[in-house]
Enzyme design. Sequence first.
Site, PDB file in Angstrom:
ATOM      1  N   TYR A  99     -14.183  19.710 -14.173  1.00  0.00           N
ATOM      2  CA  TYR A  99     -14.711  18.345 -14.210  1.00  0.00           C
ATOM      3  C   TYR A  99     -15.777  18.171 -13.124  1.00  0.00           C
ATOM      4  O   TYR A  99     -15.568  18.531 -11.968  1.00  0.00           O
ATOM      5  CB  TYR A  99     -13.555  17.366 -14.004  1.00  0.00           C
ATOM      6  CG  TYR A  99     -14.001  15.943 -13.934  1.00  0.00           C
ATOM      7  CD1 TYR A  99     -14.511  15.314 -15.061  1.00  0.00           C
ATOM      8  CD2 TYR A  99     -13.925  15.215 -12.750  1.00  0.00           C
ATOM      9  CE1 TYR A  99     -14.937  14.004 -15.002  1.00  0.00           C
ATOM     10  CE2 TYR A  99     -14.345  13.903 -12.687  1.00  0.00           C
ATOM     11  CZ  TYR A  99     -14.860  13.307 -13.830  1.00  0.00           C
ATOM     12  OH  TYR A  99     -15.283  12.010 -13.766  1.00  0.00           O
ATOM     13  N   ASP A 145      -5.590  20.817 -13.151  1.00  0.00           N
ATOM     14  CA  ASP A 145      -5.971  19.528 -13.727  1.00  0.00           C
ATOM     15  C   ASP A 145      -5.568  19.577 -15.197  1.00  0.00           C
ATOM     16  O   ASP A 145      -6.169  20.302 -15.993  1.00  0.00           O
ATOM     17  CB  ASP A 145      -7.486  19.316 -13.557  1.00  0.00           C
ATOM     18  CG  ASP A 145      -7.950  17.950 -14.057  1.00  0.00           C
ATOM     19  OD1 ASP A 145      -7.288  17.383 -14.955  1.00  0.00           O
ATOM     20  OD2 ASP A 145      -8.986  17.472 -13.564  1.00  0.00           O
ATOM     21  N   ARG A 154       0.825  -1.213   0.000  1.00  0.00           N
ATOM     22  CA  ARG A 154       0.000   0.000   0.000  1.00  0.00           C
ATOM     23  C   ARG A 154       0.858   1.261   0.000  1.00  0.00           C
ATOM     24  O   ARG A 154       0.377   2.359  -0.262  1.00  0.00           O
ATOM     25  CB  ARG A 154      -0.969   0.008   1.205  1.00  0.00           C
ATOM     26  CG  ARG A 154      -2.011   1.102   1.073  1.00  0.00           C
ATOM     27  CD  ARG A 154      -3.230   1.010   2.008  1.00  0.00           C
ATOM     28  NE  ARG A 154      -3.159   0.062   3.075  1.00  0.00           N
ATOM     29  CZ  ARG A 154      -2.561   0.265   4.245  1.00  0.00           C
ATOM     30  NH1 ARG A 154      -1.971   1.422   4.496  1.00  0.00           N
ATOM     31  NH2 ARG A 154      -2.558  -0.686   5.165  1.00  0.00           N
ATOM     32  N   LYS A 164      -7.381   8.876 -19.168  1.00  0.00           N
ATOM     33  CA  LYS A 164      -7.688   9.516 -20.439  1.00  0.00           C
ATOM     34  C   LYS A 164      -6.481   9.439 -21.384  1.00  0.00           C
ATOM     35  O   LYS A 164      -6.089   8.364 -21.758  1.00  0.00           O
ATOM     36  CB  LYS A 164      -8.158  10.950 -20.186  1.00  0.00           C
ATOM     37  CG  LYS A 164      -9.191  11.070 -19.039  1.00  0.00           C
ATOM     38  CD  LYS A 164     -10.527  10.433 -19.344  1.00  0.00           C
ATOM     39  CE  LYS A 164     -11.459  10.330 -18.133  1.00  0.00           C
ATOM     40  NZ  LYS A 164     -11.697  11.567 -17.412  1.00  0.00           N
TER      41      LYS A 164
END
Length: 385
Positions: free
Chosen positions: A100, A184, A49, A209
């Site tokens: 977004y 972003d 992790r 993306k």
Amino acid sequence: MGGAAPDRWKAATMAVHLGRPPGVPGAGVNPGVELSSTFHQGGPVAYGRDGNPTWAALEAAVGGLEGGTAVAFSSGLAAIAAVLETLPVPGRVVVAGDAYAGTRRFLADVAQRGRLAWRGADVADTSATLELAESFAGGGPEWGGFGAGGLLWLESPTNPLLAVADIAALAEGAHRLGMDVVVDNTFATPLLQTPLDLGADVVVHSATKFLSGHSDVLMGIAVSRRPEVVDALVDRRSLHGAVPGPLEAWLAVRGVRTLAVRLNQAQANAGELARRLAGHRRVAKVRYPGLPDHPGHHLARRQMRGFGAMMAFEVDGPEAADAVIGRLELATAATSLGGVETLIERRARWPHEEATPPGLVRMSVGIEDVDDLWADLEAGLGILQ
Ligand SMILES: *Cc1c(COP(=O)(O)O)cnc(C)c1O
């Protein structure tokens, strides 16, 4: 995790070569998919992790491209959430009003529980945005830290209105107010724009993306040059557990290898389709920063190394938009973006898109033959005649 690339390397070369294993005879040319959840004691990573060699390969590639240290997350929204979770409580965030929708939903959700206050701004208007930011700035907790003086959250070009924000001017103004700045960079990718060079403190990506590029993996990444911010992001990932799967990280690295050729082709197609759509009598408006009449065209020309593969056009109302999309045989009616295939959707069908014109059709242009794409669009628009 670092991404130091030789100065002589251009972005397309970095995309192909960063994050490969050391060139030892007999070793793999590509990183492996490290599935182990735990590691022999004494090394840099103890438990899965906290770190993973396959994540590290992706982080080296994207960190190098953005010019900072990258931290990979399980999705774009996980990266966004991690950045916003580093803010002191109550946080104060000025965000691109058409950012977004997931980012705005996250802010609204946290605000509802009193943990931050936020406002949307028209980031194409630098002075109006900074004026709003000023009313939000300062008065943070005395212990300081990232975002203690407020946060400005930018997208450019924005989703789905394709507005262009002056990142350097906004970052400078926000810093003067004592605020930190996040960009972003999902739409532009580091090949077209590197916000850390323009003054941003943190860059986030939905690597789902363009970076991955094949609509087959969810992945996110955040990048910064500030060591304390990078440490805070790594802590958020370990503490909240939004860790990437090793196979997904490997797919994302493989996607980054072809980013330059995919983006070049998709961008060329987008420019051509935007030009042709602008001349179509059933199309009321085309939003693409590469068109000379786009309000952000000159800024985009200065700020970006290309205009990207995202565009939007408007027809006369939602029924017309749905009819056109329903008629298409090549462009696929689906959300998301940045893949090799052209995706199209009427954006206002989603909640939280009140500011989006109802007849706006967003298109993520792929790498198909542009004449095939145009024939498809022309046939679709033909239904309106
Ligand atoms: C898709 C997207 C996100 C969210 O990323 P996920 O990988 O879907 O979690 C964030 N920002 C932008 C601009 C996006 O397009």
